[in-house]
Design an enzyme around this catalytic site. Structure first.
Site, PDB file in Angstrom:
ATOM      1  N   ASN A  14      15.028  27.273  -0.749  1.00 33.02           N
ATOM      2  CA  ASN A  14      15.064  25.854  -1.107  1.00 33.02           C
ATOM      3  C   ASN A  14      13.771  25.539  -1.853  1.00 33.02           C
ATOM      4  O   ASN A  14      12.717  25.356  -1.248  1.00 33.02           O
ATOM      5  CB  ASN A  14      15.180  25.021   0.187  1.00 33.02           C
ATOM      6  CG  ASN A  14      15.312  23.541  -0.086  1.00 33.02           C
ATOM      7  OD1 ASN A  14      15.142  23.083  -1.217  1.00 33.02           O
ATOM      8  ND2 ASN A  14      15.611  22.792   0.966  1.00 33.02           N
ATOM      9  N   ARG A  77      19.502  26.516  -2.821  1.00 33.09           N
ATOM     10  CA  ARG A  77      19.877  25.109  -2.791  1.00 33.09           C
ATOM     11  C   ARG A  77      19.560  24.496  -4.155  1.00 33.09           C
ATOM     12  O   ARG A  77      18.428  24.582  -4.640  1.00 33.09           O
ATOM     13  CB  ARG A  77      19.083  24.380  -1.709  1.00 33.09           C
ATOM     14  CG  ARG A  77      19.361  22.908  -1.748  1.00 33.09           C
ATOM     15  CD  ARG A  77      18.523  22.159  -0.746  1.00 33.09           C
ATOM     16  NE  ARG A  77      18.853  20.758  -0.851  1.00 33.09           N
ATOM     17  CZ  ARG A  77      17.962  19.779  -0.899  1.00 33.09           C
ATOM     18  NH1 ARG A  77      16.678  20.070  -0.834  1.00 33.09           N
ATOM     19  NH2 ARG A  77      18.338  18.534  -0.994  1.00 33.09           N
ATOM     20  N   HIS A 167      23.053  15.315  -0.478  1.00 31.43           N
ATOM     21  CA  HIS A 167      23.153  15.737   0.928  1.00 31.43           C
ATOM     22  C   HIS A 167      24.520  16.359   1.233  1.00 31.43           C
ATOM     23  O   HIS A 167      24.958  16.380   2.388  1.00 31.43           O
ATOM     24  CB  HIS A 167      22.970  14.549   1.897  1.00 31.43           C
ATOM     25  CG  HIS A 167      21.611  13.959   1.915  1.00 31.43           C
ATOM     26  ND1 HIS A 167      21.409  12.601   2.072  1.00 31.43           N
ATOM     27  CD2 HIS A 167      20.385  14.514   1.817  1.00 31.43           C
ATOM     28  CE1 HIS A 167      20.104  12.346   2.059  1.00 31.43           C
ATOM     29  NE2 HIS A 167      19.466  13.499   1.905  1.00 31.43           N
ATOM     30  N   LEU A 194      20.613  10.692   8.110  1.00 34.72           N
ATOM     31  CA  LEU A 194      19.507   9.731   8.115  1.00 34.72           C
ATOM     32  C   LEU A 194      18.190  10.467   8.303  1.00 34.72           C
ATOM     33  O   LEU A 194      17.744  10.719   9.430  1.00 34.72           O
ATOM     34  CB  LEU A 194      19.704   8.704   9.248  1.00 34.72           C
ATOM     35  CG  LEU A 194      21.089   8.044   9.331  1.00 34.72           C
ATOM     36  CD1 LEU A 194      21.156   7.067  10.515  1.00 34.72           C
ATOM     37  CD2 LEU A 194      21.428   7.330   8.034  1.00 34.72           C
ATOM     38  N   ARG A 226      12.656   4.651  -0.389  1.00 35.73           N
ATOM     39  CA  ARG A 226      13.557   4.132  -1.442  1.00 35.73           C
ATOM     40  C   ARG A 226      14.257   2.877  -0.960  1.00 35.73           C
ATOM     41  O   ARG A 226      14.643   2.775   0.210  1.00 35.73           O
ATOM     42  CB  ARG A 226      14.630   5.171  -1.794  1.00 35.73           C
ATOM     43  CG  ARG A 226      14.091   6.426  -2.400  1.00 35.73           C
ATOM     44  CD  ARG A 226      15.253   7.317  -2.858  1.00 35.73           C
ATOM     45  NE  ARG A 226      14.788   8.662  -3.123  1.00 35.73           N
ATOM     46  CZ  ARG A 226      15.271   9.747  -2.521  1.00 35.73           C
ATOM     47  NH1 ARG A 226      16.251   9.669  -1.648  1.00 35.73           N
ATOM     48  NH2 ARG A 226      14.768  10.927  -2.823  1.00 35.73           N
ATOM     49  N   GLY A 313      18.723  10.258  12.515  1.00 41.74           N
ATOM     50  CA  GLY A 313      20.030  10.353  13.180  1.00 41.74           C
ATOM     51  C   GLY A 313      19.999  11.229  14.423  1.00 41.74           C
ATOM     52  O   GLY A 313      20.685  10.963  15.403  1.00 41.74           O
ATOM     53  N   ASN A 315      17.157  11.960  16.250  1.00 43.60           N
ATOM     54  CA  ASN A 315      16.092  11.665  17.215  1.00 43.60           C
ATOM     55  C   ASN A 315      15.961  10.224  17.655  1.00 43.60           C
ATOM     56  O   ASN A 315      15.373   9.952  18.697  1.00 43.60           O
ATOM     57  CB  ASN A 315      14.736  12.079  16.619  1.00 43.60           C
ATOM     58  CG  ASN A 315      14.642  13.573  16.407  1.00 43.60           C
ATOM     59  OD1 ASN A 315      14.842  14.337  17.341  1.00 43.60           O
ATOM     60  ND2 ASN A 315      14.381  13.978  15.181  1.00 43.60           N
ATOM     61  N   GLU A 363      21.504  22.796   7.367  1.00 36.21           N
ATOM     62  CA  GLU A 363      21.820  23.035   5.962  1.00 36.21           C
ATOM     63  C   GLU A 363      21.704  24.513   5.596  1.00 36.21           C
ATOM     64  O   GLU A 363      22.522  25.030   4.844  1.00 36.21           O
ATOM     65  CB  GLU A 363      20.931  22.153   5.068  1.00 36.21           C
ATOM     66  CG  GLU A 363      21.457  20.720   5.035  1.00 36.21           C
ATOM     67  CD  GLU A 363      20.470  19.700   4.491  1.00 36.21           C
ATOM     68  OE1 GLU A 363      19.510  19.393   5.230  1.00 36.21           O
ATOM     69  OE2 GLU A 363      20.659  19.224   3.376  1.00 36.21           O
TER      70      GLU A 363
HETATM   71  P1  ADP Z   1      13.846  14.879   5.184  1.00 37.15           P
HETATM   72  O1  ADP Z   1      14.817  13.893   4.628  1.00 37.15           O
HETATM   73  O2  ADP Z   1      12.513  14.857   4.469  1.00 37.15           O
HETATM   74  O3  ADP Z   1      14.421  16.252   5.435  1.00 37.15           O
HETATM   75  P2  ADP Z   1      13.993  14.514   8.052  1.00 37.15           P
HETATM   76  O4  ADP Z   1      15.480  14.649   8.135  1.00 37.15           O
HETATM   77  O5  ADP Z   1      13.161  15.554   8.711  1.00 37.15           O
HETATM   78  O6  ADP Z   1      13.471  14.286   6.583  1.00 37.15           O
HETATM   79  O7  ADP Z   1      13.624  13.086   8.663  1.00 37.15           O
HETATM   80  C1  ADP Z   1      12.303  12.633   8.690  1.00 37.15           C
HETATM   81  C2  ADP Z   1      12.279  11.269   9.319  1.00 37.15           C
HETATM   82  O8  ADP Z   1      12.923  11.298  10.595  1.00 37.15           O
HETATM   83  C3  ADP Z   1      10.878  10.745   9.615  1.00 37.15           C
HETATM   84  O9  ADP Z   1      10.300  10.110   8.500  1.00 37.15           O
HETATM   85  C4  ADP Z   1      11.131   9.764  10.745  1.00 37.15           C
HETATM   86  O10 ADP Z   1      11.450   8.488  10.216  1.00 37.15           O
HETATM   87  C5  ADP Z   1      12.345  10.317  11.440  1.00 37.15           C
HETATM   88  N1  ADP Z   1      12.027  10.968  12.725  1.00 37.15           N
HETATM   89  C6  ADP Z   1      11.652  12.229  12.949  1.00 37.15           C
HETATM   90  N2  ADP Z   1      11.440  12.439  14.270  1.00 37.15           N
HETATM   91  C7  ADP Z   1      11.700  11.276  14.880  1.00 37.15           C
HETATM   92  C8  ADP Z   1      11.681  10.844  16.247  1.00 37.15           C
HETATM   93  N3  ADP Z   1      11.332  11.651  17.223  1.00 37.15           N
HETATM   94  N4  ADP Z   1      12.026   9.561  16.478  1.00 37.15           N
HETATM   95  C9  ADP Z   1      12.377   8.730  15.484  1.00 37.15           C
HETATM   96  N5  ADP Z   1      12.421   9.085  14.194  1.00 37.15           N
HETATM   97  C10 ADP Z   1      12.090  10.330  13.898  1.00 37.15           C
END
Ligand code: ADP
Length: 377
Positions: A14, A77, A167, A194, A226, A313, A315, A363
């Protein structure tokens, strides 16, 4: 731990604008090596002999792979795949098309091309496959992918001014995986990816029929930095006041959760801060999510399952709870105990409710699966 000395593996690469993420997965799906190389200086992706630090980064990755796994295929990717509906074996023709699409995805496709060229030079004997973020959504019907711009303008631009989504690999994985987890056939699924970027997809019989990102990943949900959906008239207004050169930064980098809260793009920081601005950012994000699920339920003619993935989504129990509370009238009822966990694959609604699931993103696993399918290995 003993390892199989004859294991075969798929290397998933990637290549981002200044980084290279990789995973080596064996045929059981086990991750045998992974890593991230940052601060790569990009060179020119155009031309057959483009060389840059990507070549040495890829050399480094290939040299570091465990000796007991033989790389039998490489998956790349690629963000923008234009009209391609599925992953493609990388031939000169496909590479030419990815190069042509650099005009539509100037930040994303050039580094992917560099990674492709460098790794094909180093591993010419194995199949290399491009897995496109857009491909899963290439099944959208015209009524979903067309903007209501003039036909003449659309044709003049080779039919390329349309919605593509992104995505796709993640949405495809969620749609497949939720059906594996759920005992009954799921006809109408809405998937929510998300993360820092965010998108929703409406999936009918396993096929994407609508998604929230559009011509670029700016459209749709509220994201880390964004704005998501915004009146084009406001874009014109901003362009006049702040200059067209600043619009990209304003809407892609300084908006969303970060812009609204004035704090951070990370939801954890917003929860911790608890300021009115942080709360409003959260409210706008959740409200839009509820609206999208409502709209896609109408587009699908009903809903059989909702799926959450991505950093938020997977966490953030609060966001999931608020979204599901807003959809109570659809028959979604949260199982609070099940929801109160992080990063686990599970159903988070009660037994009598319409099902909602958390499915951690995979992914790389999905890319490896598609490489094997396309290459027949
Ligand atoms: P990317 O789109 O860069 O791959 P991720 O899917 O890893 O990003 O998501 C990152 C985002 O997830 C962080 O900016 C944060 O908002 C959210 N996040 C990560 N861990 C947690 C958590 N434990 N609780 C709430 N939000 C979280």
């Amino acid at each position: 731990m003993t390892s199989n000395p004859t294991a075969q593996g798929i290397l998933v690469l990637n290549s981002g604008s200044s980084s290279l993420k990789y995973q080596l997965l064996d045929f059981t799906g086990q991750v045998r090596a992974h890593g991230l190389i940052e601060r790569i200086e990009a060179g020119s992706a155009v031309g057959d002999h483009a060389s840059s630090d990507y070549a040495s980064a890829i050399d480094g990755v290939l040299d570091s792979l465990p000796a007991d796994v033989t790389v039998v295929g490489v998956g790349h990717r690629v963000v923008h795949g234009g009209f391609y509906k599925e992953a493609k074996l990388l031939t000169p023709e496909v590479i030419g098309e990815i190069e042509r699409l650099c005009a539509l995805a100037p930040l994303h496709n050039p580094p992917a091309l560099e990674g492709i060229r460098a790794s094909m030079r180093r591993r010419p004997g194995v199949p290399h496959v491009a897995v496109f973020d857009t491909a899963f959504h290439a099944t959208m019907p015209p009524r979903a992918y067309r903007y209501a711009i003039s036909e003449a303008l659309y044709q003049e631009n080779n039919g390329e001014l349309r919605r593509y989504g992104a995505h796709g690999t993640s949405h495809a994985y969620m749609a497949r995986r939720v059906q594996e987890l759920h005992a009954h056939p799921l006809k109408r699924i809405i998937t929510l990816h998300l993360g820092n970027g965010a998108s929703a997809a409406a999936i009918l019989d396993g096929v994407s029929v609508d998604t929230s990102m559009g011509f670029t990943p700016l459209e749709g949900l509220v994201m880390g930095t964004r704005s998501g959906d915004i009146d084009a008239g406001l874009v014109m207004w901003l362009s006049q006041k702040y200059g067209p050169d600043n619009i990209n930064a304003i809407l892609n980098k300084q908006s969303g959760l970060k812009g609204m809260s004035g704090l951070s793009n990370d939801l954890r920081d917003l929860h911790a801060a608890g300021t009115p601005e942080a709360q409003l950012a959260l409210d706008v994000m959740v409200y839009r999510l509820i609206k999208y699920v409502g709209a896609y339920t109408a587009a699908l003619g009903g809903l059989d399952a909702l799926v959450f993935t991505g950093g938020i989504g997977e966490n953030d129990a609060v966001v999931r709870a608020q979204v599901i509370a807003g959809l109570h009238f659809f028959g979604l009822v949260l199982d609070e105990e099940a929801n109160n966990v992080r990063g686990q694959e599970r159903r988070i609604t009660t037994a009598n409710s319409l099902p909602a699931y958390v499915i951690p993103a995979n992914e790389e696993g999905e890319i490896a699966r598609q490489v094997r399918e396309v290459a027949g290995i």
